[in-house]
Design an enzyme around this catalytic site. Structure first.
Site, mmCIF file in Angstrom:
data_model
loop_
_atom_site.group_PDB
_atom_site.id
_atom_site.type_symbol
_atom_site.label_atom_id
_atom_site.label_comp_id
_atom_site.label_asym_id
_atom_site.label_seq_id
_atom_site.Cartn_x
_atom_site.Cartn_y
_atom_site.Cartn_z
ATOM 1 N N PRO A 102 0.780 -1.243 0.000
ATOM 2 C CA PRO A 102 0.000 0.000 0.000
ATOM 3 C C PRO A 102 0.813 1.296 0.000
ATOM 4 C CG PRO A 102 0.020 -0.932 2.188
ATOM 5 C CD PRO A 102 0.729 -1.921 1.299
ATOM 6 N N CYS A 103 1.490 1.578 -1.102
ATOM 7 C CA CYS A 103 2.244 2.829 -1.206
ATOM 8 C C CYS A 103 1.311 4.042 -1.200
ATOM 9 C CB CYS A 103 3.140 2.818 -2.438
ATOM 10 S SG CYS A 103 2.304 2.445 -3.976
#
Length: 162
Positions: free
Chosen positions: A125-126
């Site tokens: 989850p950047c």
């Protein structure tokens, strides 16, 4: 290493293209319908089907944590440490690039570069990583920052800052 397997499907944030190599997810990109024809599916696997199921469950808000085998077929040891650190950011939480840097023993700018080269966005989850002032910066997904905002809005009922 075994031959990569690929699968594309529609999602609320555009058409997603998954790659599996050697029993692990190794890539996630956004593709146009025209491009996805060039990336045609080849031998759907149970892992690709499960990854699609989990992504749809994420968007249905029935899944917060992806549980898929992931492998990095590229990236420096530092980049890979950043990608692993991003996997620790809980649903509905944001960290700064500085938080990531502190976590892995680097500097914020380098952590930002590693975030930008994340080969498996969304699952890693950047989109949960923001600038020190809470400002949204780049995102590799189709639509860039607008898509990052959409993902954060999706998680906003539980959003907390660091």
């Amino acid at each position: 290493m075994s031959e990569p397997r690929q699968h594309s499907f529609n999602s609320p944030i555009g058409r997603i293209h998954l790659t599996e190599t050697g029993g692990a997810i190794t890539g996630l990109t956004w593709v146009s319908r025209e491009t996805s024809k060039a990336h045609s599916d080849n031998a759907m696997t149970s892992l690709l089907a499960e990854a699609e199921r989990q992504i749809h469950a994420y968007f249905a808000k029935t899944l917060k944590d992806f549980d898929l085998p992931l492998a990095f077929d590229r990236g420096s040891p530092f980049e890979q440490s950043v990608w692993r650190a991003m996997q620790e950011i809980p649903f509905g939480t944001v960290w700064t690039y500085g938080d990531i840097a502190d976590h892995v023993g680097g500097v914020a700018r380098a952590a930002g570069g590693a975030c930008g080269s994340n080969p498996i966005p969304l699952i890693i989850p950047c989109h949960r990583v923001v600038g020190s002032n809470g400002k949204l910066t780049g995102f590799s997904g189709d639509g860039g920052i607008a898509t990052k905002q959409q993902l954060l809005d999706h998680e906003s009922d539980q959003l907390s800052l660091f």
